[in-house]
Write an enzyme that holds these catalytic residues in place. Structure first.
Site, PDB file in Angstrom:
ATOM      1  N   HIS A 127     -67.575 -24.028  44.028  1.00  0.00           N
ATOM      2  CA  HIS A 127     -67.701 -25.472  44.193  1.00  0.00           C
ATOM      3  C   HIS A 127     -68.587 -26.028  43.095  1.00  0.00           C
ATOM      4  CE1 HIS A 127     -69.838 -29.061  46.090  1.00  0.00           C
ATOM      5  NE2 HIS A 127     -68.595 -29.464  45.898  1.00  0.00           N
ATOM      6  N   SER A 128     -68.126 -27.065  42.403  1.00  0.00           N
ATOM      7  CA  SER A 128     -68.907 -27.767  41.392  1.00  0.00           C
ATOM      8  C   SER A 128     -69.407 -26.788  40.321  1.00  0.00           C
ATOM      9  CB  SER A 128     -70.046 -28.532  42.076  1.00  0.00           C
ATOM     10  OG  SER A 128     -70.580 -29.522  41.233  1.00  0.00           O
ATOM     11  N   TYR A 129     -70.727 -26.660  40.124  1.00  0.00           N
ATOM     12  CA  TYR A 129     -71.253 -25.682  39.157  1.00  0.00           C
ATOM     13  C   TYR A 129     -70.751 -24.267  39.450  1.00  0.00           C
ATOM     14  CZ  TYR A 129     -74.585 -22.143  37.610  1.00  0.00           C
ATOM     15  OH  TYR A 129     -75.143 -20.991  37.095  1.00  0.00           O
ATOM     16  N   GLY A 141     -67.984 -23.318  39.789  1.00  0.00           N
ATOM     17  CA  GLY A 141     -66.812 -23.041  38.966  1.00  0.00           C
ATOM     18  C   GLY A 141     -67.168 -22.307  37.688  1.00  0.00           C
TER      19      GLY A 141
END
Length: 224
Positions: free
Chosen positions: A63-65, A67
């Protein structure tokens, strides 16, 4: 087939509690990684260790960072599929603060919410909550905000290597009402994925749509 879940900046493994419960109801085993959030290499090593401990094929979710983390950690031999949730699906030489050179995208208010210190970056609790949990109930947003923590400044410059999505199938979940990672930027990164799914969601569907996230993961796991 198991599921390994990687959270984003300022968060922790607790982000995935409701998703994990929904996965258990579907007969899918899962592990949520607790990242040190000091630098990208340490976060990748922690995620690879979680895959080692799982010891069987898995869907790896960021999720988000997160990734950026799964882009590198996804080269682990047990990973069968990558799921990017409003996440940074980076390419060679890119970081969360520098990606898709030569292209421009609308900005969000995230820089205004960041509180930058010498070695760490925190988040303003009021504006940060408005951005991260824009479609969450007040109770969910308040509980999550109380658990946020500062992160290392080096995370924003971390460059993943190798680039796992080049050899491993991937799905990108675009959150079309995201106020943290602009949806247009998400769609640009999603062009790198094998498959794209788009929901009318804010930045944190693990907290606001856990059943839907679990259903997507169960579908992916069953197809691997």
């Amino acid at each position: 087939m198991g599921v390994v879940l990687v959270h984003g900046l300022w968060h922790g493994a607790w982000t995935w509690d409701a998703v994990r419960a929904a996965l258990t109801d579907r007969g899918v085993d899962s592990v949520a990684v607790e990242l040190p959030l000091t630098d990208l290499n340490a976060d990748v090593a922690t995620t690879r260790a979680a895959l080692d401990d799982l010891g069987r094929p898995a869907v790896l979710v960021g999720h988000s960072y997160g990734g950026a983390v799964i882009t590198a950690a996804g080269s682990h031999p047990l990973v069968r599929h990558l799921l990017y949730v409003a996440a940074f699906q980076l390419d060679e030489g890119e970081s969360v603060s520098r990606l898709l050179p030569g292209e421009s995208f609308p900005e969000t208010s995230l820089p205004e919410a960041m509180r930058v210190e010498e070695t760490e970056v925190g988040l303003d609790p009021v504006l940060g909550a408005q951005l991260l949990y824009s479609d969450a109930s007040a109770d969910v947003a308040s509980a999550a905000t109380a658990r946020l923590r500062p992160v290392g400044r080096r995370l924003f410059r971390g460059v993943p290597a190798p680039i796992a999505w080049r050899s491993t199938p991937s799905t990108y979940l675009v959150c079309a009402e995201d106020r943290v990672v602009h949806p247009e930027l998400q769609r640009a990164m999603a062009r790198r994925a094998t498959r794209t799914v788009e929901w009318p969601s804010g930045h944190s569907p693990a907290l606001t749509r856990p059943e839907q996230v679990a259903a997507l993961l169960a579908e992916i796991a069953a197809s691997c």
